[in-house]
Design a protein around this motif. Structure first.
Motif, PDB file in Angstrom:
ATOM      1  N   TYR A  29       0.947  -0.882   0.122  1.00 38.53           N
ATOM      2  CA  TYR A  29       0.334  -0.044  -0.095  1.00 38.53           C
ATOM      3  C   TYR A  29       0.874   1.449   0.393  1.00 38.53           C
ATOM      4  N   GLY A  73      11.170   7.110   7.213  1.00 35.29           N
ATOM      5  CA  GLY A  73      11.843   6.088   5.982  1.00 35.29           C
ATOM      6  C   GLY A  73      10.466   6.064   5.229  1.00 35.29           C
ATOM      7  N   GLY A  74      10.818   5.020   4.833  1.00 37.63           N
ATOM      8  CA  GLY A  74      11.839   3.978   5.619  1.00 37.63           C
ATOM      9  C   GLY A  74      11.562   3.400   6.317  1.00 37.63           C
ATOM     10  N   ASN A 108      10.028   0.233  13.067  1.00 30.55           N
ATOM     11  CA  ASN A 108       9.038  -1.236  12.516  1.00 30.55           C
ATOM     12  C   ASN A 108       8.712  -1.619  13.718  1.00 30.55           C
ATOM     13  N   GLY A 131       5.440   1.900  13.443  1.00 26.24           N
ATOM     14  CA  GLY A 131       4.234   1.498  12.521  1.00 26.24           C
ATOM     15  C   GLY A 131       3.535   0.316  12.383  1.00 26.24           C
ATOM     16  N   GLN A 133       0.153  -0.467  12.360  1.00 29.64           N
ATOM     17  CA  GLN A 133      -1.046  -0.805  11.592  1.00 29.64           C
ATOM     18  C   GLN A 133      -1.954  -1.450  11.885  1.00 29.64           C
ATOM     19  N   ARG A 145       2.874  -7.505   6.187  1.00 28.15           N
ATOM     20  CA  ARG A 145       3.391  -6.909   7.428  1.00 28.15           C
ATOM     21  C   ARG A 145       3.948  -7.518   7.742  1.00 28.15           C
ATOM     22  N   ASP A 169       1.112   2.842  15.009  1.00 30.90           N
ATOM     23  CA  ASP A 169       0.107   4.305  13.290  1.00 30.90           C
ATOM     24  C   ASP A 169      -0.991   2.846  13.032  1.00 30.90           C
ATOM     25  N   THR A 203      -5.195   4.896   2.030  1.00 31.55           N
ATOM     26  CA  THR A 203      -5.218   5.434   0.920  1.00 31.55           C
ATOM     27  C   THR A 203      -4.763   4.415  -0.851  1.00 31.55           C
TER      28      THR A 203
END
Ligand code: SAM
Ligand code: SF4
Length: 390
Positions: A29, A73-74, A108, A131, A133, A145, A169, A203
């Motif tokens: 994405y 980032g990245g 991450n 992140g 998610q 992921r 996030d 998005t």
């Protein structure tokens, strides 16, 4: 014509953005400037190039006091802690860093990366943004992921034990997600959250694998009504848990806002360092928009030859600066100061347009005289901004 910089920015706010352009794999994405490399990255070479670009930028905007540094980032959590320390040293050699500067690193949420958190803290990082998610393993797999929900929550726990300030996030409005599903997931997230959460609606970015799947009818995202219900659910639940939205996708306890992102949204000055980084520099009364070469190896080569990786470096017109002030500032719950807009633009916003938007319940004027977008206006923010800027 360029406008006077003093009209625009609070001089006590100066941010440094540093872009680390590598990831272990590319999420389907994502259209951020991120690249996957088989061979090990020569971090020492990158440190030298970051230091060179910091030096050349500082020569153009000397004497600043840095209030925020952000490794984005990245996947900056792939950097060795000593790499982060060396880059922070380079920043401190060229500018004064405020004693209370916010120093954020995007990470991450895997166990490997969490094992580096103490090293980042020792290097000077005082905030991480993870992140996560999704908190659902099937959704994480669909998002491509490399971590499970458990692993992500463990990383959040480790981050909370190492740093006073953390954020994570989540992406919502995912394929098949209902407001009920999302409400459950968000409530779990809020139990684990620190002072800040970024909650992004999925998005479909052009030229990504998700865009191809979407075009082929193989990836169905929630329609407008469901997306709206998901957005409303987000606002209600976060506000009820003490993390109201201070920006369209960002929620914080009062005082926990990301100071770095506030620099962008309040149209202050910031340097962009590293491949594909953007900056806004105030030089001799003009505001320059800078951007660097996006491809990591080409950026390295440019910096090694020229001392910087700039591919664009243009003074903005008054109109462009004023448009940015609207576009960025109206994302914030605090809105904008119309008087600052008038000074920057050389003209006031059209009172008739403001009145029409007010009548439709899309904008409000606060008691302090600020112009802000109201709750019903946020889902159509772009249209509101376009109307005001016309
Ligand atoms: C630079 S990325 C994050 C850092 C880190 N590499 C990671 O993925 O954990 C910043 C954030 O943007 C969000 N994001 C990226 N692409 C998106 C998309 N197409 N729709 C919504 N959110 C997106 C994700 O939540 C992601 O964590
Ligand atoms: S979402 Fe993060 S990990 Fe995934 S490709 Fe984008 S920057 Fe890399």
């Amino acid at each position: 014509m360029a406008s006077r910089s003093a009209d625009r920015a609070d001089a006590s706010q100066f941010g440094v953005y540093l872009h680390w352009p590598f990831c272990l794999s590319k999420c389907p994405y994502c259209d951020f400037n991120s690249h996957v490399r088989r061979a090990a990255i020569d971090e020492a070479r990158f440190v030298r190039a970051f230091a060179a670009e910091i030096a050349s930028t500082a020569a153009r905007v000397p004497g600043r006091t840095v209030s925020s540094i952000f490794f984005g980032g990245g996947t900056p959590s792939l950097m060795q802690p000593q790499t982060v320390a060396a880059v922070l040293d380079a920043v401190a050699r060229h500018w004064r860093v405020a004693p209370d500067a916010e120093i954020t690193l995007e990470a991450n949420p895997t166990s490997v990366e969490a094992s580096r958190f103490r090293g980042y803290r020792a290097a000077g990082v005082n905030r991480v943004s993870l992140g996560v998610q999704a908190l659902d393993d099937r959704a994480l797999a669909e998002l491509g992921r490399l971590h499970s929900a458990r692993e992500a929550l463990d990383a959040v726990g480790i981050a909370r034990s190492v740093f006073d300030r953390i954020s994570f996030d989540l992406i919502y409005a995912r394929p098949g997600q209902t407001p009920q599903d999302w409400a459950g997931e968000l409530k779990c997230a809020l139990v684990e959250a620190g002072e800040h959460l970024s909650l992004y609606q999925l998005t479909i970015e052009p030229d990504t694998p998700f865009a191809s799947l979407h075009a082929a009818g193989k990836l169905k995202i929630p329609d407008e009504d469901i997306a709206r219900a998901l957005y409303d659910t987000t606002q209600d639940i976060c506000a009820a848990h003490g993390l109201p939205a201070y920006e369209i996708s960002n929620h914080a306890r009062p005082g926990g806002e990301c100071r770095h992102n506030l620099i962008y949204w309040r149209a202050h000055e910031y340097a962009g360092i590293g491949p594909g980084a953007h900056g806004r520099l105030d030089i001799d009364g003009a505001r320059y928009a800078t951007a660097t070469e996006k491809r990591p190896e080409q950026w390295l080569a440019r910096v090694e030859n020229d001392g910087h990786g700039l591919v664009s470096d243009d003074p903005l017109t008054r109109e462009e600066i004023a448009d940015e002030l609207l576009l960025m500032g109206l994302r914030l719950a605090e809105g904008i100061d119309p008087a600052r807009y008038a000074v920057v633009a050389g003209r006031a916003l059209d009172p008739a347009r403001i009145a029409a938007l007010q009548e439709n319940g899309l904008v409000e004027i606060t008691a302090a005289g600020r112009l802000r977008v109201s709750m019903p206006g946020f889902p159509i923010l772009d249209a509101v901004v376009a109307d005001l800027a016309a």
